[in-house]
Design a protein around this motif. Sequence first.
Motif, PDB file in Angstrom:
ATOM      1  N   GLN A   8      36.080  27.095  60.283  1.00  0.00           N
ATOM      2  CA  GLN A   8      36.204  25.865  59.512  1.00  0.00           C
ATOM      3  C   GLN A   8      36.172  24.627  60.425  1.00  0.00           C
ATOM      4  O   GLN A   8      35.711  23.561  60.029  1.00  0.00           O
ATOM      5  N   PHE A   9      36.667  24.787  61.661  1.00  0.00           N
ATOM      6  CA  PHE A   9      36.730  23.654  62.586  1.00  0.00           C
ATOM      7  C   PHE A   9      35.351  23.234  63.089  1.00  0.00           C
ATOM      8  O   PHE A   9      35.203  22.163  63.680  1.00  0.00           O
ATOM      9  N   LEU A  10      34.340  24.100  62.897  1.00  0.00           N
ATOM     10  CA  LEU A  10      32.990  23.774  63.349  1.00  0.00           C
ATOM     11  C   LEU A  10      32.177  23.050  62.279  1.00  0.00           C
ATOM     12  O   LEU A  10      30.991  22.782  62.474  1.00  0.00           O
ATOM     13  N   ILE A 184      26.417  32.862  62.599  1.00  0.00           N
ATOM     14  CA  ILE A 184      25.990  31.622  61.944  1.00  0.00           C
ATOM     15  C   ILE A 184      27.116  30.586  61.987  1.00  0.00           C
ATOM     16  O   ILE A 184      28.173  30.793  61.396  1.00  0.00           O
ATOM     17  N   PRO A 185      26.914  29.464  62.670  1.00  0.00           N
ATOM     18  CA  PRO A 185      27.907  28.373  62.649  1.00  0.00           C
ATOM     19  C   PRO A 185      27.666  27.483  61.426  1.00  0.00           C
ATOM     20  O   PRO A 185      26.995  26.461  61.503  1.00  0.00           O
ATOM     21  N   PHE A 186      28.200  27.880  60.296  1.00  0.00           N
ATOM     22  CA  PHE A 186      27.954  27.166  59.044  1.00  0.00           C
ATOM     23  C   PHE A 186      28.375  25.704  59.166  1.00  0.00           C
ATOM     24  O   PHE A 186      29.436  25.389  59.704  1.00  0.00           O
ATOM     25  N   ALA A 187      27.522  24.829  58.630  1.00  0.00           N
ATOM     26  CA  ALA A 187      27.810  23.393  58.692  1.00  0.00           C
ATOM     27  C   ALA A 187      28.860  22.977  57.664  1.00  0.00           C
ATOM     28  O   ALA A 187      29.598  22.021  57.873  1.00  0.00           O
ATOM     29  N   GLY A 188      28.909  23.698  56.542  1.00  0.00           N
ATOM     30  CA  GLY A 188      29.849  23.322  55.498  1.00  0.00           C
ATOM     31  C   GLY A 188      29.755  24.267  54.316  1.00  0.00           C
ATOM     32  O   GLY A 188      29.007  25.246  54.331  1.00  0.00           O
ATOM     33  N   PRO A 189      30.507  23.984  53.250  1.00  0.00           N
ATOM     34  CA  PRO A 189      30.518  24.844  52.063  1.00  0.00           C
ATOM     35  C   PRO A 189      29.241  24.685  51.247  1.00  0.00           C
ATOM     36  O   PRO A 189      28.389  23.840  51.571  1.00  0.00           O
ATOM     37  N   PRO A 190      29.068  25.477  50.192  1.00  0.00           N
ATOM     38  CA  PRO A 190      27.883  25.325  49.329  1.00  0.00           C
ATOM     39  C   PRO A 190      27.744  23.898  48.816  1.00  0.00           C
ATOM     40  O   PRO A 190      28.732  23.230  48.496  1.00  0.00           O
ATOM     41  N   GLY A 191      26.503  23.424  48.764  1.00  0.00           N
ATOM     42  CA  GLY A 191      26.244  22.052  48.327  1.00  0.00           C
ATOM     43  C   GLY A 191      26.319  21.035  49.442  1.00  0.00           C
ATOM     44  O   GLY A 191      26.280  19.825  49.178  1.00  0.00           O
ATOM     45  N   HIS A 192      26.398  21.494  50.684  1.00  0.00           N
ATOM     46  CA  HIS A 192      26.588  20.590  51.818  1.00  0.00           C
ATOM     47  C   HIS A 192      25.296  19.878  52.216  1.00  0.00           C
ATOM     48  O   HIS A 192      25.334  18.754  52.714  1.00  0.00           O
ATOM     49  N   PHE A 193      24.151  20.541  52.005  1.00  0.00           N
ATOM     50  CA  PHE A 193      22.873  19.964  52.423  1.00  0.00           C
ATOM     51  C   PHE A 193      22.257  19.119  51.302  1.00  0.00           C
ATOM     52  O   PHE A 193      22.581  19.292  50.124  1.00  0.00           O
ATOM     53  N   GLN A 194      21.366  18.193  51.714  1.00  0.00           N
ATOM     54  CA  GLN A 194      20.648  17.386  50.729  1.00  0.00           C
ATOM     55  C   GLN A 194      19.936  18.317  49.758  1.00  0.00           C
ATOM     56  O   GLN A 194      19.256  19.257  50.170  1.00  0.00           O
ATOM     57  N   ARG A 195      20.073  18.024  48.475  1.00  0.00           N
ATOM     58  CA  ARG A 195      19.497  18.908  47.463  1.00  0.00           C
ATOM     59  C   ARG A 195      18.895  18.073  46.344  1.00  0.00           C
ATOM     60  O   ARG A 195      19.496  17.106  45.886  1.00  0.00           O
ATOM     61  N   ILE A 196      17.706  18.461  45.900  1.00  0.00           N
ATOM     62  CA  ILE A 196      17.055  17.800  44.783  1.00  0.00           C
ATOM     63  C   ILE A 196      16.501  18.876  43.861  1.00  0.00           C
ATOM     64  O   ILE A 196      16.001  19.908  44.317  1.00  0.00           O
ATOM     65  N   SER A 197      16.611  18.655  42.568  1.00  0.00           N
ATOM     66  CA  SER A 197      16.206  19.652  41.592  1.00  0.00           C
ATOM     67  C   SER A 197      14.689  19.860  41.598  1.00  0.00           C
ATOM     68  O   SER A 197      13.911  18.911  41.746  1.00  0.00           O
ATOM     69  N   TYR A 198      14.275  21.109  41.437  1.00  0.00           N
ATOM     70  CA  TYR A 198      12.861  21.480  41.366  1.00  0.00           C
ATOM     71  C   TYR A 198      12.145  20.663  40.294  1.00  0.00           C
ATOM     72  O   TYR A 198      11.043  20.156  40.518  1.00  0.00           O
ATOM     73  N   SER A 199      12.776  20.537  39.128  1.00  0.00           N
ATOM     74  CA  SER A 199      12.138  19.812  38.018  1.00  0.00           C
ATOM     75  C   SER A 199      11.947  18.337  38.347  1.00  0.00           C
ATOM     76  O   SER A 199      10.958  17.719  37.934  1.00  0.00           O
ATOM     77  N   GLN A 200      12.874  17.762  39.101  1.00  0.00           N
ATOM     78  CA  GLN A 200      12.727  16.360  39.496  1.00  0.00           C
ATOM     79  C   GLN A 200      11.521  16.173  40.405  1.00  0.00           C
ATOM     80  O   GLN A 200      10.758  15.214  40.248  1.00  0.00           O
ATOM     81  N   VAL A 201      11.355  17.090  41.360  1.00  0.00           N
ATOM     82  CA  VAL A 201      10.208  16.987  42.276  1.00  0.00           C
ATOM     83  C   VAL A 201       8.912  17.162  41.500  1.00  0.00           C
ATOM     84  O   VAL A 201       7.942  16.413  41.694  1.00  0.00           O
ATOM     85  N   PRO A 232      32.088  32.690  55.100  1.00  0.00           N
ATOM     86  CA  PRO A 232      33.417  32.213  55.491  1.00  0.00           C
ATOM     87  C   PRO A 232      33.747  30.825  54.966  1.00  0.00           C
ATOM     88  O   PRO A 232      34.917  30.515  54.763  1.00  0.00           O
ATOM     89  N   LEU A 233      32.755  29.973  54.738  1.00  0.00           N
ATOM     90  CA  LEU A 233      33.024  28.623  54.267  1.00  0.00           C
ATOM     91  C   LEU A 233      32.895  28.485  52.750  1.00  0.00           C
ATOM     92  O   LEU A 233      33.075  27.404  52.214  1.00  0.00           O
ATOM     93  N   SER A 234      32.572  29.586  52.074  1.00  0.00           N
ATOM     94  CA  SER A 234      32.503  29.524  50.616  1.00  0.00           C
ATOM     95  C   SER A 234      33.541  30.419  49.965  1.00  0.00           C
ATOM     96  O   SER A 234      33.948  30.186  48.829  1.00  0.00           O
ATOM     97  N   GLY A 235      33.971  31.468  50.685  1.00  0.00           N
ATOM     98  CA  GLY A 235      34.924  32.405  50.102  1.00  0.00           C
ATOM     99  C   GLY A 235      34.248  33.343  49.126  1.00  0.00           C
ATOM    100  O   GLY A 235      33.052  33.292  48.882  1.00  0.00           O
ATOM    101  N   PHE A 236      35.040  34.232  48.524  1.00  0.00           N
ATOM    102  CA  PHE A 236      34.491  35.214  47.601  1.00  0.00           C
ATOM    103  C   PHE A 236      34.221  34.626  46.226  1.00  0.00           C
ATOM    104  O   PHE A 236      33.432  35.158  45.460  1.00  0.00           O
ATOM    105  N   ASN A 237      34.882  33.532  45.883  1.00  0.00           N
ATOM    106  CA  ASN A 237      34.757  32.981  44.540  1.00  0.00           C
ATOM    107  C   ASN A 237      33.611  31.995  44.389  1.00  0.00           C
ATOM    108  O   ASN A 237      33.212  31.677  43.273  1.00  0.00           O
ATOM    109  N   HIS A 238      33.082  31.461  45.489  1.00  0.00           N
ATOM    110  CA  HIS A 238      32.002  30.476  45.426  1.00  0.00           C
ATOM    111  C   HIS A 238      30.917  30.877  46.431  1.00  0.00           C
ATOM    112  O   HIS A 238      30.894  30.378  47.543  1.00  0.00           O
ATOM    113  N   SER A 239      30.062  31.796  46.007  1.00  0.00           N
ATOM    114  CA  SER A 239      29.025  32.294  46.914  1.00  0.00           C
ATOM    115  C   SER A 239      28.024  31.193  47.260  1.00  0.00           C
ATOM    116  O   SER A 239      27.846  30.231  46.510  1.00  0.00           O
ATOM    117  N   MET A 240      27.374  31.367  48.401  1.00  0.00           N
ATOM    118  CA  MET A 240      26.383  30.402  48.869  1.00  0.00           C
ATOM    119  C   MET A 240      24.983  30.948  48.595  1.00  0.00           C
ATOM    120  O   MET A 240      24.683  32.089  48.944  1.00  0.00           O
TER     121      MET A 240
END
Length: 321
Positions: A8-10, A184-201, A232-240
């Motif tokens: 988590q510290f990374l 894998i040194p994960f940068a953050g939890p799910p939703g951490h990276f820039q994301r745009i919907s397929y339909s929008q593109v 490790p950064l999403s846990g079992f309840n919020h898969s990535m």
Amino acid sequence: LIYDVELQFLSRPASEDIVIVAIDEQSLSLMGRWPWRREVHAQLLDQLSSESPRVIALDIIFAEPDHANPGGDLRLAKAIETSGRVVLPVMMEPARQRGVPAETLPLPIFSEHAAALGHVHVELDFDGMVREIYLYGGLERSHWPHLSLAVLNVAGIPVEGGLAFDKEPEGTPLKWRQRQPYLIPFAGPPGHFQRISYSQVLNGEFAPGTFRDKLVMVGVTAAGLGDALPTPLSGFNHSMPGVEINANILDSLMHDRQILQLSPPAIYVISLLLVLFPVLFYPYLAPRMNLIAVSLLILAVLLMTTGLLLFAQRWFPPTAA
């Protein structure tokens, strides 16, 4: 557990060079159920290519022809060829009931026009978490680079950190071979990276320049549809989603953030030296002071492990000590 907590510290800001085009719930509600016609993916590639991205990683398996609409296959193949920057995935299908594993490649009509191919196989730990991949894998020989390595190669971005390896001997075509484990040194939890919907593109609902010179990852994020896995950064309840796991790998490779586990001899020597400390001071301290000293030593081991991970990107498993 210790590794997951220290990881988590990374956490760090996500790279602005990576953009995920998400096949999400919004896209499914607007465009209908999955799978979509291949003309749709061709239109997406045309839309993205007009923005001049560095690479487009299409993290979707196109392993079977569309017999109901062969024109769609031709249309998609043409879009891949026109772009010249599309990377496609290779999937390893594990053996079942004494069978043999198999490589699932894109159809030749797609792969021959792709800029590169890369495997998307991930390793699950005993508890079902994703913490590690292998940078190279394949049947008989580990000849496929990971999708993220293939993306960086097409983008012309050098990868440092000793990723090259000696030529390996031929193996058996009945076994999936892997080389170069990569924590894998994960940068953050799910939703951490820039994301745009397929339909929008697809509908052009984005600002001009959104994808210019970017590394674009197209993949499924809708719940229940893709290859989402616990990390490790999403846990079992919020898969990535798998596409975001690949984005994390891409980000860490691009910025040389590889975590290396210490070699077994180094782990043995350090563990034995740590165990020697209480052996040496036990005879000279009262029982109460011994208890305090050992507690402080346990804390010191944990702090040392955290420091190695944070400042040297090295992992020392402390449990044995």
